[in-house]
Design a protein around this motif. Structure first.
Motif, PDB file in Angstrom:
ATOM      1  N   GLU A   1       0.464  -1.546   0.275  1.00 36.45           N
ATOM      2  CA  GLU A   1      -0.095   0.309   0.708  1.00 36.45           C
ATOM      3  C   GLU A   1       0.887   1.267  -0.161  1.00 36.45           C
ATOM      4  OE1 GLU A   1      -2.648  -0.530   3.176  1.00 36.45           O
ATOM      5  OE2 GLU A   1      -0.828   0.011   4.760  1.00 36.45           O
ATOM      6  N   ALA A   2       0.095   2.522   0.185  1.00 40.62           N
ATOM      7  CA  ALA A   2       1.061   3.569   0.418  1.00 40.62           C
ATOM      8  C   ALA A   2       1.875   4.068  -0.766  1.00 40.62           C
ATOM      9  CB  ALA A   2       1.567   3.678   1.665  1.00 40.62           C
ATOM     10  N   PRO A   3       1.367   3.777  -2.193  1.00 40.68           N
ATOM     11  CA  PRO A   3       2.124   4.226  -2.695  1.00 40.68           C
ATOM     12  C   PRO A   3       2.606   5.255  -3.475  1.00 40.68           C
ATOM     13  CG  PRO A   3      -0.207   3.946  -3.747  1.00 40.68           C
ATOM     14  CD  PRO A   3       0.338   4.068  -2.715  1.00 40.68           C
ATOM     15  N   SER A   4       3.548   5.567  -3.941  1.00 43.18           N
ATOM     16  CA  SER A   4       4.580   7.502  -3.951  1.00 43.18           C
ATOM     17  C   SER A   4       4.943   7.097  -5.032  1.00 43.18           C
ATOM     18  CB  SER A   4       4.715   7.446  -3.230  1.00 43.18           C
ATOM     19  OG  SER A   4       5.480   9.625  -3.351  1.00 43.18           O
ATOM     20  N   VAL A   5       5.390   7.618  -6.311  1.00 44.64           N
ATOM     21  CA  VAL A   5       6.655   7.644  -7.288  1.00 44.64           C
ATOM     22  C   VAL A   5       7.057   8.494  -7.787  1.00 44.64           C
ATOM     23  CG1 VAL A   5       4.700   7.843  -9.796  1.00 44.64           C
ATOM     24  CG2 VAL A   5       6.768   6.294  -9.501  1.00 44.64           C
ATOM     25  N   VAL A   6       8.632   8.631  -7.915  1.00 44.55           N
ATOM     26  CA  VAL A   6       9.832  10.120  -7.751  1.00 44.55           C
ATOM     27  C   VAL A   6      10.261   9.304  -9.296  1.00 44.55           C
ATOM     28  CG1 VAL A   6       9.440  11.234  -6.502  1.00 44.55           C
ATOM     29  CG2 VAL A   6      11.113   9.707  -6.808  1.00 44.55           C
ATOM     30  N   ARG A   7      10.634  10.373  -9.915  1.00 41.99           N
ATOM     31  CA  ARG A   7      11.542  10.188 -11.194  1.00 41.99           C
ATOM     32  C   ARG A   7      13.486  10.880 -11.359  1.00 41.99           C
ATOM     33  NH1 ARG A   7      13.786  12.298 -16.467  1.00 41.99           N
ATOM     34  NH2 ARG A   7      13.504  10.553 -18.153  1.00 41.99           N
TER      35      ARG A   7
ATOM     36  N   ASN B   1      16.595   3.687  15.261  1.00 42.87           N
ATOM     37  CA  ASN B   1      15.209   4.185  17.019  1.00 42.87           C
ATOM     38  C   ASN B   1      13.501   3.761  16.074  1.00 42.87           C
ATOM     39  OD1 ASN B   1      17.828   3.519  18.448  1.00 42.87           O
ATOM     40  ND2 ASN B   1      18.169   5.627  17.634  1.00 42.87           N
ATOM     41  N   LEU B   2      13.284   3.235  14.954  1.00 43.07           N
ATOM     42  CA  LEU B   2      12.002   3.345  14.669  1.00 43.07           C
ATOM     43  C   LEU B   2      11.102   2.146  14.997  1.00 43.07           C
ATOM     44  CD1 LEU B   2      13.066   5.459  11.077  1.00 43.07           C
ATOM     45  CD2 LEU B   2      11.521   6.205  12.890  1.00 43.07           C
ATOM     46  N   GLN B   3       9.574   2.208  15.157  1.00 36.93           N
ATOM     47  CA  GLN B   3       8.792   1.428  15.264  1.00 36.93           C
ATOM     48  C   GLN B   3       7.904   1.829  14.240  1.00 36.93           C
ATOM     49  OE1 GLN B   3       8.888  -1.120  17.404  1.00 36.93           O
ATOM     50  NE2 GLN B   3      10.874  -0.173  17.654  1.00 36.93           N
ATOM     51  N   ALA B   4       7.145   0.536  13.546  1.00 38.10           N
ATOM     52  CA  ALA B   4       6.351   0.526  12.279  1.00 38.10           C
ATOM     53  C   ALA B   4       6.874   1.879  11.057  1.00 38.10           C
ATOM     54  CB  ALA B   4       5.466   0.706  12.967  1.00 38.10           C
ATOM     55  N   PRO B   5       7.522   1.746  10.215  1.00 36.10           N
ATOM     56  CA  PRO B   5       7.883   2.794  10.067  1.00 36.10           C
ATOM     57  C   PRO B   5       7.200   3.096   8.314  1.00 36.10           C
ATOM     58  CG  PRO B   5       9.635   1.472   9.604  1.00 36.10           C
ATOM     59  CD  PRO B   5       8.882   1.074  10.767  1.00 36.10           C
ATOM     60  N   GLY B   6       6.153   3.462   7.651  1.00 36.61           N
ATOM     61  CA  GLY B   6       5.793   3.223   6.824  1.00 36.61           C
ATOM     62  C   GLY B   6       4.854   4.734   6.274  1.00 36.61           C
ATOM     63  N   GLY B   7       4.225   4.160   5.167  1.00 34.23           N
ATOM     64  CA  GLY B   7       3.214   5.516   4.239  1.00 34.23           C
ATOM     65  C   GLY B   7       4.108   6.416   3.839  1.00 34.23           C
ATOM     66  N   ALA B   8       5.629   6.208   3.092  1.00 32.31           N
ATOM     67  CA  ALA B   8       6.635   7.145   2.470  1.00 32.31           C
ATOM     68  C   ALA B   8       5.592   8.126   1.848  1.00 32.31           C
ATOM     69  CB  ALA B   8       7.910   6.007   2.522  1.00 32.31           C
ATOM     70  N   THR B   9       5.969   9.284   1.142  1.00 32.00           N
ATOM     71  CA  THR B   9       5.861  10.170   0.406  1.00 32.00           C
ATOM     72  C   THR B   9       7.706  10.453  -0.214  1.00 32.00           C
ATOM     73  OG1 THR B   9       3.148  10.633   0.697  1.00 32.00           O
ATOM     74  CG2 THR B   9       4.759  12.421  -1.114  1.00 32.00           C
ATOM     75  N   ALA B  10       7.459  10.413  -1.694  1.00 32.81           N
ATOM     76  CA  ALA B  10       8.572  10.288  -2.223  1.00 32.81           C
ATOM     77  C   ALA B  10       8.056  12.122  -3.185  1.00 32.81           C
ATOM     78  CB  ALA B  10       9.701   9.688  -3.439  1.00 32.81           C
ATOM     79  N   VAL B  11       9.718  12.937  -2.774  1.00 34.14           N
ATOM     80  CA  VAL B  11       9.796  14.009  -3.667  1.00 34.14           C
ATOM     81  C   VAL B  11      10.976  14.303  -4.620  1.00 34.14           C
ATOM     82  CG1 VAL B  11       7.389  14.996  -2.577  1.00 34.14           C
ATOM     83  CG2 VAL B  11      10.187  15.735  -1.131  1.00 34.14           C
TER      84      VAL B  11
ATOM     85  N   ARG C   1      15.480  19.460  -5.423  1.00 31.32           N
ATOM     86  CA  ARG C   1      16.585  19.523  -6.945  1.00 31.32           C
ATOM     87  C   ARG C   1      17.109  18.484  -7.585  1.00 31.32           C
ATOM     88  NH1 ARG C   1      13.781  22.549  -4.734  1.00 31.32           N
ATOM     89  NH2 ARG C   1      14.604  24.611  -3.099  1.00 31.32           N
ATOM     90  N   ASP C   2      18.277  18.596  -6.649  1.00 29.98           N
ATOM     91  CA  ASP C   2      18.562  16.496  -7.949  1.00 29.98           C
ATOM     92  C   ASP C   2      18.574  15.810  -7.255  1.00 29.98           C
ATOM     93  OD1 ASP C   2      20.523  17.517  -5.774  1.00 29.98           O
ATOM     94  OD2 ASP C   2      22.290  17.434  -8.153  1.00 29.98           O
ATOM     95  N   LYS C   3      18.526  15.644  -6.199  1.00 27.73           N
ATOM     96  CA  LYS C   3      17.774  14.155  -5.555  1.00 27.73           C
ATOM     97  C   LYS C   3      16.395  14.003  -4.167  1.00 27.73           C
ATOM     98  CE  LYS C   3      22.608  14.921  -4.062  1.00 27.73           C
ATOM     99  NZ  LYS C   3      23.279  14.244  -4.465  1.00 27.73           N
ATOM    100  N   VAL C   4      16.492  12.810  -4.257  1.00 22.88           N
ATOM    101  CA  VAL C   4      15.411  12.435  -3.522  1.00 22.88           C
ATOM    102  C   VAL C   4      15.407  12.597  -2.392  1.00 22.88           C
ATOM    103  CG1 VAL C   4      13.151  10.494  -3.482  1.00 22.88           C
ATOM    104  CG2 VAL C   4      14.735  10.974  -6.064  1.00 22.88           C
ATOM    105  N   GLY C   5      13.405  13.145  -1.967  1.00 20.96           N
ATOM    106  CA  GLY C   5      13.843  13.045  -0.347  1.00 20.96           C
ATOM    107  C   GLY C   5      12.016  12.303   0.212  1.00 20.96           C
ATOM    108  N   ILE C   6      11.958  11.847   0.754  1.00 18.18           N
ATOM    109  CA  ILE C   6      10.882  11.076   1.580  1.00 18.18           C
ATOM    110  C   ILE C   6      10.384  11.813   3.017  1.00 18.18           C
ATOM    111  CG2 ILE C   6      11.658   8.946   0.336  1.00 18.18           C
ATOM    112  CD1 ILE C   6      12.605   7.491   2.662  1.00 18.18           C
ATOM    113  N   ALA C   7       9.648  11.327   3.024  1.00 12.83           N
ATOM    114  CA  ALA C   7       8.057  11.498   4.336  1.00 12.83           C
ATOM    115  C   ALA C   7       8.212  10.496   4.765  1.00 12.83           C
ATOM    116  CB  ALA C   7       7.516  13.011   4.141  1.00 12.83           C
ATOM    117  N   PHE C   8       7.888  10.313   5.843  1.00  9.51           N
ATOM    118  CA  PHE C   8       6.895   9.130   6.461  1.00  9.51           C
ATOM    119  C   PHE C   8       6.208   8.907   7.533  1.00  9.51           C
ATOM    120  CE2 PHE C   8      11.797   8.004   7.022  1.00  9.51           C
ATOM    121  CZ  PHE C   8      11.495   7.849   7.870  1.00  9.51           C
ATOM    122  N   HIS C   9       5.979   8.553   7.828  1.00  9.00           N
ATOM    123  CA  HIS C   9       5.185   8.466   9.800  1.00  9.00           C
ATOM    124  C   HIS C   9       6.458   6.633  10.833  1.00  9.00           C
ATOM    125  CE1 HIS C   9       1.484   6.038   8.578  1.00  9.00           C
ATOM    126  NE2 HIS C   9       2.433   5.449   9.149  1.00  9.00           N
TER     127      HIS C   9
END
Length: 324
Positions: free
Chosen positions: A224-230, A278-288, A291-299
């Motif tokens: 689940e939680a799909p997010s795509v970047v190029r 030190n993370l517990q149950a990480p998931g739901g990442a959104t990628a953006v 500039r010339d890199k890829v960053g993610i946000a997740f919970h």
């Protein structure tokens, strides 16, 4: 993805580096409040916005920051979706994702709890002239086939040729036969990730959706939680979660392809798992693209519920890892 209610270079050159690409120096949450299923968006003026699942007495939460990896603040007086669509219950609105479209307005995709059957969610869309709303929902869902479980976790994507797409998950485990996230008792139900082309407005469908990924036995009950970047090199990275959001098995995973439609080559292991950083149950990442890199946000789980983390990634060939 689900709501937790069920539960710089020299000093001279440094000044030319956007704050958006400076990572945080520790592994604490970027936002230490309950802010599940985050998506992030950089507006035209360089301000960053994050949108989160129902919480803090709001249907959709919004937070803001000067850079993706910096300090985030909740816009406490704003509910970006104050009047949910009539087809929803108006409760448990999950996984918002906001994009600016061709005419300068904004479209939001979200997962709404279905009024006629609250056991399921479907994808809704809403539009606004302002990034913080109010967003006005369309009165018909974007994707909603309850016989196969409904649909959740929509995210938008604009390809290099200007074509727009929406990715989402068919929520098959919601009609599963029991076990972890209702889908580890046979017969196991498919939870495919779908890709739907849309028009310049981000809403009007073009053709039929195509399946680009599905669960395997290694995923457990779902993907689940799909997010795509190029990337600048033309590689598509499809981020997703597998495991069960209620359990330590939940993770941030990814697959890569040279075509948006696939086929996608799965990574040998998830990018982030419970116990790492030190993370517990990480998931739901959104990628953006930052500039010339890829960053993610997740919970990930935190004392407040599910807190938002924002991290840069390092890409080496088809391997993607976080730079925490």
């Amino acid at each position: 993805m689900k709501l937790l209610t069920t539960l710089a270079a020299t000093a001279l050159s440094f000044s030319f580096i956007s704050a958006s690409v400076i990572p945080r120096a520790n592994d604490a949450p970027a936002f230490d409040q309950d802010f599940a299923d985050p998506s992030v968006f950089e507006d035209e003026d360089g301000t960053w916005y994050a949108f989160g699942t129902t919480g803090d007495d709001k249907h959709i939460q919004v937070a803001t920051a000067e850079c993706l990896y910096g300090k985030w603040s909740l816009l406490d007086d704003i509910d970006v979706l104050p009047k949910p669509a009539a087809w929803t219950t108006g409760r448990n609105t999950w996984a918002p994702d906001v994009h600016q479209v061709a005419d300068g307005s904004y479209v939001m995709y979200y997962s709404g709890e279905v009024a006629e059957n609250p056991a399921h969610h479907c994808i809704g869309t809403a539009v606004s002239d302002s990034v913080t709303g109010p967003f006005v929902p369309d009165e018909e869902p974007f994707a909603c086939n309850l016989t196969i479980g409904g649909s959740i976790d929509a995210s938008g994507f604009e390809d290099v040729d200007g074509k727009r797409y929406v990715l989402y998950k068919i929520d098959g485990n919601s009609v599963g036969h029991g076990g972890s996230c209702s889908n580890t008792v046979r017969p196991i139900v498919s939870t495919p990730i779908m890709l739907q082309e849309v028009g310049d407005d981000g809403v009007t469908k073009i053709g039929d959706p195509v399946q680009i990924l599905d669960r395997t036995d290694a995923d457990g009950p779902l993907v689940e939680a799909p997010s795509v970047v190029r990337t600048e090199d033309g590689m598509y990275i499809l981020f997703f979660s597998s495991g069960c959001y209620l359990e330590p098995t939940y993770n941030v995973n990814y697959a890569t392809s040279i075509s948006l439609q696939g086929p996608y080559q799965r990574a040998e292991r998830p990018m982030i798992r419970t116990g790492e950083y030190n993370l517990q149950a990480p998931g739901g990442a959104t990628a953006v693209n930052v500039r010339d890199k890829v960053g993610i946000a997740f919970h990930a789980n935190c004392p407040e519920g599910r807190c938002m983390y924002t991290e840069p990634t390092v890409i080496d060939g088809r391997e993607v890892r976080v730079a925490m």
